[in-house]
Design a protein around this motif. Structure first.
Motif, PDB file in Angstrom:
ATOM      1  N   ASP A 133     -41.478 -20.913   6.720  1.00 41.97           N
ATOM      2  CA  ASP A 133     -42.449 -21.243   5.718  1.00 41.97           C
ATOM      3  C   ASP A 133     -42.067 -22.444   4.880  1.00 41.97           C
ATOM      4  OD1 ASP A 133     -44.112 -19.054   5.898  1.00 41.97           O
ATOM      5  OD2 ASP A 133     -42.898 -17.752   4.385  1.00 41.97           O
ATOM      6  N   VAL A 134     -40.803 -23.040   5.346  1.00 43.87           N
ATOM      7  CA  VAL A 134     -40.297 -24.183   4.869  1.00 43.87           C
ATOM      8  C   VAL A 134     -40.887 -25.429   5.835  1.00 43.87           C
ATOM      9  CG1 VAL A 134     -38.432 -25.645   4.209  1.00 43.87           C
ATOM     10  CG2 VAL A 134     -38.475 -23.164   3.645  1.00 43.87           C
ATOM     11  N   SER A 135     -41.409 -26.280   5.433  1.00 43.21           N
ATOM     12  CA  SER A 135     -41.976 -27.544   5.999  1.00 43.21           C
ATOM     13  C   SER A 135     -40.919 -28.258   6.530  1.00 43.21           C
ATOM     14  CB  SER A 135     -42.970 -28.367   5.177  1.00 43.21           C
ATOM     15  OG  SER A 135     -42.605 -29.256   4.525  1.00 43.21           O
ATOM     16  N   LEU A 136     -41.108 -29.170   7.567  1.00 46.56           N
ATOM     17  CA  LEU A 136     -40.013 -30.123   7.957  1.00 46.56           C
ATOM     18  C   LEU A 136     -39.561 -31.032   6.874  1.00 46.56           C
ATOM     19  CD1 LEU A 136     -40.955 -30.640  11.478  1.00 46.56           C
ATOM     20  CD2 LEU A 136     -39.431 -29.144  10.552  1.00 46.56           C
ATOM     21  N   ASP A 137     -40.584 -31.469   6.405  1.00 41.87           N
ATOM     22  CA  ASP A 137     -40.637 -32.586   5.003  1.00 41.87           C
ATOM     23  C   ASP A 137     -39.602 -31.750   3.807  1.00 41.87           C
ATOM     24  OD1 ASP A 137     -41.777 -34.759   6.362  1.00 41.87           O
ATOM     25  OD2 ASP A 137     -43.378 -34.493   5.223  1.00 41.87           O
ATOM     26  N   GLU A 138     -40.038 -30.588   3.677  1.00 42.50           N
ATOM     27  CA  GLU A 138     -39.111 -29.893   2.568  1.00 42.50           C
ATOM     28  C   GLU A 138     -37.742 -29.661   2.744  1.00 42.50           C
ATOM     29  OE1 GLU A 138     -42.631 -27.002   0.319  1.00 42.50           O
ATOM     30  OE2 GLU A 138     -41.848 -26.584   2.518  1.00 42.50           O
ATOM     31  N   ALA A 139     -37.630 -29.526   4.254  1.00 39.90           N
ATOM     32  CA  ALA A 139     -36.445 -28.983   4.907  1.00 39.90           C
ATOM     33  C   ALA A 139     -35.506 -30.165   5.033  1.00 39.90           C
ATOM     34  CB  ALA A 139     -36.409 -28.481   6.341  1.00 39.90           C
ATOM     35  N   ASP A 140     -36.161 -31.265   5.186  1.00 37.89           N
ATOM     36  CA  ASP A 140     -35.293 -32.631   5.256  1.00 37.89           C
ATOM     37  C   ASP A 140     -34.701 -33.142   3.797  1.00 37.89           C
ATOM     38  OD1 ASP A 140     -35.489 -33.308   7.834  1.00 37.89           O
ATOM     39  OD2 ASP A 140     -36.999 -34.425   7.866  1.00 37.89           O
ATOM     40  N   HIS A 141     -35.777 -32.907   2.868  1.00 33.34           N
ATOM     41  CA  HIS A 141     -35.615 -33.083   1.398  1.00 33.34           C
ATOM     42  C   HIS A 141     -34.305 -32.248   0.910  1.00 33.34           C
ATOM     43  CE1 HIS A 141     -36.153 -34.290  -2.843  1.00 33.34           C
ATOM     44  NE2 HIS A 141     -36.205 -33.176  -2.967  1.00 33.34           N
ATOM     45  N   MET A 142     -34.418 -30.746   1.232  1.00 32.73           N
ATOM     46  CA  MET A 142     -33.352 -30.187   0.685  1.00 32.73           C
ATOM     47  C   MET A 142     -31.998 -30.271   1.472  1.00 32.73           C
ATOM     48  SD  MET A 142     -35.491 -26.118   1.180  1.00 32.73           S
ATOM     49  CE  MET A 142     -36.353 -25.576  -0.167  1.00 32.73           C
ATOM     50  N   ILE A 143     -32.029 -30.654   2.579  1.00 35.87           N
ATOM     51  CA  ILE A 143     -30.856 -31.052   3.374  1.00 35.87           C
ATOM     52  C   ILE A 143     -30.205 -32.399   2.533  1.00 35.87           C
ATOM     53  CG2 ILE A 143     -29.838 -32.134   5.465  1.00 35.87           C
ATOM     54  CD1 ILE A 143     -32.002 -30.141   7.049  1.00 35.87           C
ATOM     55  N   SER A 144     -31.038 -33.181   2.084  1.00 37.98           N
ATOM     56  CA  SER A 144     -30.586 -34.574   1.538  1.00 37.98           C
ATOM     57  C   SER A 144     -30.289 -34.016   0.077  1.00 37.98           C
ATOM     58  CB  SER A 144     -31.864 -35.280   1.508  1.00 37.98           C
ATOM     59  OG  SER A 144     -31.298 -36.463   0.698  1.00 37.98           O
ATOM     60  N   SER A 145     -30.676 -33.329  -0.652  1.00 42.09           N
ATOM     61  CA  SER A 145     -30.185 -32.909  -1.849  1.00 42.09           C
ATOM     62  C   SER A 145     -28.931 -32.093  -1.805  1.00 42.09           C
ATOM     63  CB  SER A 145     -31.330 -31.983  -2.526  1.00 42.09           C
ATOM     64  OG  SER A 145     -32.552 -32.761  -2.809  1.00 42.09           O
ATOM     65  N   PHE A 146     -28.812 -31.234  -1.005  1.00 48.27           N
ATOM     66  CA  PHE A 146     -27.778 -30.243  -0.681  1.00 48.27           C
ATOM     67  C   PHE A 146     -26.382 -31.260  -0.216  1.00 48.27           C
ATOM     68  CE2 PHE A 146     -30.217 -26.431   0.237  1.00 48.27           C
ATOM     69  CZ  PHE A 146     -30.563 -26.211  -1.034  1.00 48.27           C
ATOM     70  N   ASP A 147     -26.627 -32.182   0.621  1.00 49.78           N
ATOM     71  CA  ASP A 147     -25.760 -33.315   0.901  1.00 49.78           C
ATOM     72  C   ASP A 147     -25.238 -33.926  -0.294  1.00 49.78           C
ATOM     73  OD1 ASP A 147     -25.888 -32.411   3.511  1.00 49.78           O
ATOM     74  OD2 ASP A 147     -26.984 -34.461   4.264  1.00 49.78           O
ATOM     75  N   GLN A 148     -26.157 -34.704  -1.272  1.00 50.35           N
ATOM     76  CA  GLN A 148     -25.967 -35.204  -2.429  1.00 50.35           C
ATOM     77  C   GLN A 148     -24.904 -34.123  -3.237  1.00 50.35           C
ATOM     78  OE1 GLN A 148     -26.352 -38.508  -2.812  1.00 50.35           O
ATOM     79  NE2 GLN A 148     -24.905 -37.981  -4.503  1.00 50.35           N
ATOM     80  N   ILE A 149     -25.415 -33.078  -3.520  1.00 53.03           N
ATOM     81  CA  ILE A 149     -24.470 -32.042  -4.330  1.00 53.03           C
ATOM     82  C   ILE A 149     -23.183 -31.808  -3.833  1.00 53.03           C
ATOM     83  CG2 ILE A 149     -24.331 -29.679  -4.873  1.00 53.03           C
ATOM     84  CD1 ILE A 149     -27.512 -29.394  -4.954  1.00 53.03           C
ATOM     85  N   LEU A 150     -23.144 -31.819  -2.315  1.00 55.16           N
ATOM     86  CA  LEU A 150     -21.634 -31.389  -1.763  1.00 55.16           C
ATOM     87  C   LEU A 150     -20.811 -32.802  -2.082  1.00 55.16           C
ATOM     88  CD1 LEU A 150     -22.564 -29.695   1.557  1.00 55.16           C
ATOM     89  CD2 LEU A 150     -21.251 -28.974  -0.203  1.00 55.16           C
ATOM     90  N   ALA A 151     -21.395 -34.042  -1.857  1.00 57.90           N
ATOM     91  CA  ALA A 151     -20.821 -35.212  -1.975  1.00 57.90           C
ATOM     92  C   ALA A 151     -20.306 -35.217  -3.407  1.00 57.90           C
ATOM     93  CB  ALA A 151     -21.571 -36.584  -1.521  1.00 57.90           C
ATOM     94  N   ASN A 152     -21.209 -35.171  -4.191  1.00 59.30           N
ATOM     95  CA  ASN A 152     -20.559 -35.201  -5.551  1.00 59.30           C
ATOM     96  C   ASN A 152     -19.656 -34.456  -6.124  1.00 59.30           C
ATOM     97  OD1 ASN A 152     -22.738 -37.107  -6.383  1.00 59.30           O
ATOM     98  ND2 ASN A 152     -24.054 -35.659  -7.258  1.00 59.30           N
ATOM     99  N   MET A 153     -19.588 -32.947  -5.446  1.00 59.47           N
ATOM    100  CA  MET A 153     -18.587 -31.848  -5.806  1.00 59.47           C
ATOM    101  C   MET A 153     -17.187 -32.330  -5.054  1.00 59.47           C
ATOM    102  SD  MET A 153     -20.907 -28.384  -5.081  1.00 59.47           S
ATOM    103  CE  MET A 153     -19.347 -27.447  -4.863  1.00 59.47           C
ATOM    104  N   ASN A 154     -17.183 -32.850  -3.721  1.00 59.81           N
ATOM    105  CA  ASN A 154     -16.152 -33.738  -3.384  1.00 59.81           C
ATOM    106  C   ASN A 154     -15.664 -34.597  -4.118  1.00 59.81           C
ATOM    107  OD1 ASN A 154     -16.322 -31.781  -1.139  1.00 59.81           O
ATOM    108  ND2 ASN A 154     -17.325 -33.053   0.039  1.00 59.81           N
ATOM    109  N   ASP A 155     -16.200 -35.562  -4.704  1.00 58.33           N
ATOM    110  CA  ASP A 155     -16.060 -36.647  -5.610  1.00 58.33           C
ATOM    111  C   ASP A 155     -15.295 -36.127  -6.846  1.00 58.33           C
ATOM    112  OD1 ASP A 155     -16.801 -38.522  -3.988  1.00 58.33           O
ATOM    113  OD2 ASP A 155     -18.843 -39.131  -5.051  1.00 58.33           O
ATOM    114  N   LYS A 156     -15.880 -35.049  -7.272  1.00 59.54           N
ATOM    115  CA  LYS A 156     -15.152 -34.374  -8.800  1.00 59.54           C
ATOM    116  C   LYS A 156     -13.963 -33.695  -8.529  1.00 59.54           C
ATOM    117  CE  LYS A 156     -19.540 -33.975 -11.182  1.00 59.54           C
ATOM    118  NZ  LYS A 156     -20.745 -33.143 -11.517  1.00 59.54           N
ATOM    119  N   ALA A 157     -13.723 -33.088  -7.060  1.00 62.89           N
ATOM    120  CA  ALA A 157     -12.680 -32.413  -6.535  1.00 62.89           C
ATOM    121  C   ALA A 157     -11.637 -33.526  -6.679  1.00 62.89           C
ATOM    122  CB  ALA A 157     -12.971 -31.555  -5.494  1.00 62.89           C
TER     123      ALA A 157
END
Length: 161
Positions: A133-157
């Motif tokens: 039920d997740v469109s490819l565009d939504e999936a790409d957007h979510m992946i990008s958002s999650f990647d940014q969250i992980l990068a920010n968490m790694n920076d803070k760590a």
């Protein structure tokens, strides 16, 4: 005592992010439970066994037991029991590490490669179905958002150490 508009907005954003985390956790657990059940029913296997096979599939020359446990982020003891059963089932083999009498390297057998390929193809179909039920565009957007969250968490760590 009156709460200012910025304080209300900050509280709302905090609550929204908390709800997001709880939803992510619920979805993750639900998908994981679904995959666990399908592995059990269709392959008479477990998610930890699948994870070990998947890790070894990425390293055709094999991994030391310590490397495998590090990659999977579990203790050597947890990996040893799983590896013992996979060796018994003929899906992986242990070989000595030259120059280190205490170390063993584990790798997939031909049968292990074939079994993992079957399981991985099924796993991909299951995930595709669960997230259909997740469109490819939504999936790409979510992946990008999650990647940014992980990068920010790694920076803070990194800043904390």
């Amino acid at each position: 005592m009156t709460i200012s508009a910025p304080e209300v907005a900050a509280t709302m954003s905090t609550k929204t992010r908390l709800r997001l985390w709880l939803r992510l956790l619920k979805i993750s657990r639900s998908v994981e439970n679904n995959v666990r059940e399908k592995l059990r029913v269709e392959f008479d296997s477990t998610l930890p066994r699948f994870d070990v096979l998947a890790a070894l599939y990425q390293f055709p020359k094999g991994l030391r037991m310590s490397e495998l446990s590090g990659l999977l982020k579990v203790s050597n003891g947890n990996v040893t029991g799983i590896v013992d059963r996979l060796v018994k089932d003929g899906l992986i083999i242990r070989t000595p590490v030259p120059g280190d009498r205490r170390a063993l390297r584990v790798r997939l057998t031909k049968r292990g490669e074939e079994e993992f390929a079957l399981q991985a193809a099924a796993h991909e179909r299951w995930i595709d179905s669960l997230l259909s039920d997740v469109s490819l565009d939504e999936a790409d957007h979510m992946i990008s958002s999650f990647d940014q969250i992980l990068a920010n968490m790694n920076d803070k760590a990194g800043e904390a150490s």
